[in-house]
Design an enzyme around this catalytic site. Structure first.
Site, PDB file in Angstrom:
ATOM      1  N   HIS A  81      15.030   0.491 -14.794  1.00  0.00           N
ATOM      2  CA  HIS A  81      16.118  -0.079 -14.255  1.00  0.00           C
ATOM      3  C   HIS A  81      17.379   1.447 -13.570  1.00  0.00           C
ATOM      4  O   HIS A  81      16.793   2.528 -14.082  1.00  0.00           O
ATOM      5  CB  HIS A  81      17.427  -0.124 -15.441  1.00  0.00           C
ATOM      6  CG  HIS A  81      17.988   0.515 -16.153  1.00  0.00           C
ATOM      7  ND1 HIS A  81      17.054   0.996 -16.973  1.00  0.00           N
ATOM      8  CD2 HIS A  81      18.813   1.158 -16.298  1.00  0.00           C
ATOM      9  CE1 HIS A  81      17.743   1.990 -18.173  1.00  0.00           C
ATOM     10  NE2 HIS A  81      19.486   2.364 -17.553  1.00  0.00           N
ATOM     11  N   ASP A 101      18.752   8.502 -16.079  1.00  0.00           N
ATOM     12  CA  ASP A 101      17.846   9.001 -16.867  1.00  0.00           C
ATOM     13  C   ASP A 101      16.442   8.746 -17.022  1.00  0.00           C
ATOM     14  O   ASP A 101      15.743   8.257 -18.270  1.00  0.00           O
ATOM     15  CB  ASP A 101      19.013   9.436 -18.522  1.00  0.00           C
ATOM     16  CG  ASP A 101      19.664   7.394 -18.641  1.00  0.00           C
ATOM     17  OD1 ASP A 101      19.490   6.541 -18.310  1.00  0.00           O
ATOM     18  OD2 ASP A 101      19.873   7.878 -19.648  1.00  0.00           O
TER      19      ASP A 101
END
Length: 304
Positions: free
Chosen positions: A62, A66
């Site tokens: 996604h 991070d």
């Protein structure tokens, strides 16, 4: 084939001096698959001696930073080291635009074929199918569109039982390939010798499921039923269950419940919040539900 999981990064949010955000290598035979690419990913590749040019397929769960902020640096480095082979990126819609804009503004010319496979389906779909393994998406529930990934080896060829074959002089070498593929040997008179009498079964095909950022989502259980290894995010402990629900993350206990209900063989926990001083707290909580638990740590290697 061998299957191994190499942890490059397994913590949430921002990197620190000794821990890194999500990124891992799954080694499937001779293939290295990169799953997520948090900041510092290519430094970790160097540190743990993974050859940049061996990676052909990259999977991004996604578009939270991070999980992909390390990607553009890696793709730029491939240009600098003279990459010629194609690279395939499987990621949500939007990453192609992000990467191409960065290259446009920085006037970076990529001198190797770069292919984006944009993901948007809310259902599980097969996104890669090779001679030796396949990769399918695992739809997850996070704050933005997110997928996990299921990697499944294909069954290997059967192994010849040479001592048994020698007992049947009519079985000549030209038949060996068909025997390895599981076919019976057919004599000239039409009678057969059962394959099981001439070969050994192959080792069981391995499977690995990666479930990155997601709240507790039991409807993924049929997709990951019986996998050899499950990596499941465990950002929080059960004491922060309400925070996990609000931010659409999971607790270690919830990850263990998924593992138990899916009948997986081993659970690896990751994506830890920095609020906790000891990752073994996650292991202890999960073990109250599911026995075969380990925690991801940078540099750890797991045999699948």
């Amino acid at each position: 084939m061998s299957m191994r999981l190499h942890i490059l990064g397994c913590h949430s949010a921002t990197p620190r001096s000794v821990i890194f955000p999500s990124s891992q290598i799954v080694e499937v035979g001779k293939d290295l698959l990169l799953i997520d690419a948090g900041e510092g990913m290519q430094i970790q590749l160097r540190k743990y001696k993974h050859k940049f040019n061996r990676i052909k397929h990259i999977f991004i769960s996604h578009l939270h930073g991070d999980h992909f902020f390390g990607l553009v640096g890696y793709l730029s480095s491939l240009r600098l080291i003279g990459r010629e082979k194609e690279v395939h990126i499987y990621a949500p819609v939007g990453l192609k635009e992000i990467i191409e804009l960065q290259f446009k503004i920085t006037q970076t010319d990529i001198n190797y074929p770069l292919h984006f496979h944009e993901l948007a389906s809310s259902k599980s779909v097969m996104i890669l199918n090779t001679d030796t393994f396949s990769v399918s998406t695992i739809p997850l529930h996070h704050r933005i569109y997110t997928n996990g990934f299921l990697i499944k080896e294909k069954p290997a060829l059967r192994k010849l039982n040479i001592e048994a074959v020698r007992q049947y002089p009519e079985v000549e070498t030209w038949a060996y390939h068909n025997l390895k593929k599981g076919k019976d040997f057919v004599r000239e008179d039409g009678s057969t010798i059962a394959n099981e009498l001439l070969t050994f079964p192959p080792p069981p095909a391995k499977s690995y499921a990666y479930c990155s950022d997601t709240m507790y989502k039991p409807d993924i259980i049929p997709l990951i039923q019986g996998v050899d290894m499950l990596y499941h995010e465990a950002t929080f402990l059960e004491s922060e269950k309400l925070l996990a629900k609000r931010t659409k993350h999971s607790t270690a206990r919830q990850a263990a419940q998924i593992a138990k209900d899916a009948g997986v063989k081993k659970l690896i926990l990751g994506h830890f919040s920095s609020r906790y001083p000891d990752e073994n707290l996650f292991k202890l909580e999960a073990e109250s539900i599911f026995s075969n638990v380990d925690v991801a740590m940078e540099g750890k290697v797991f045999e699948i």
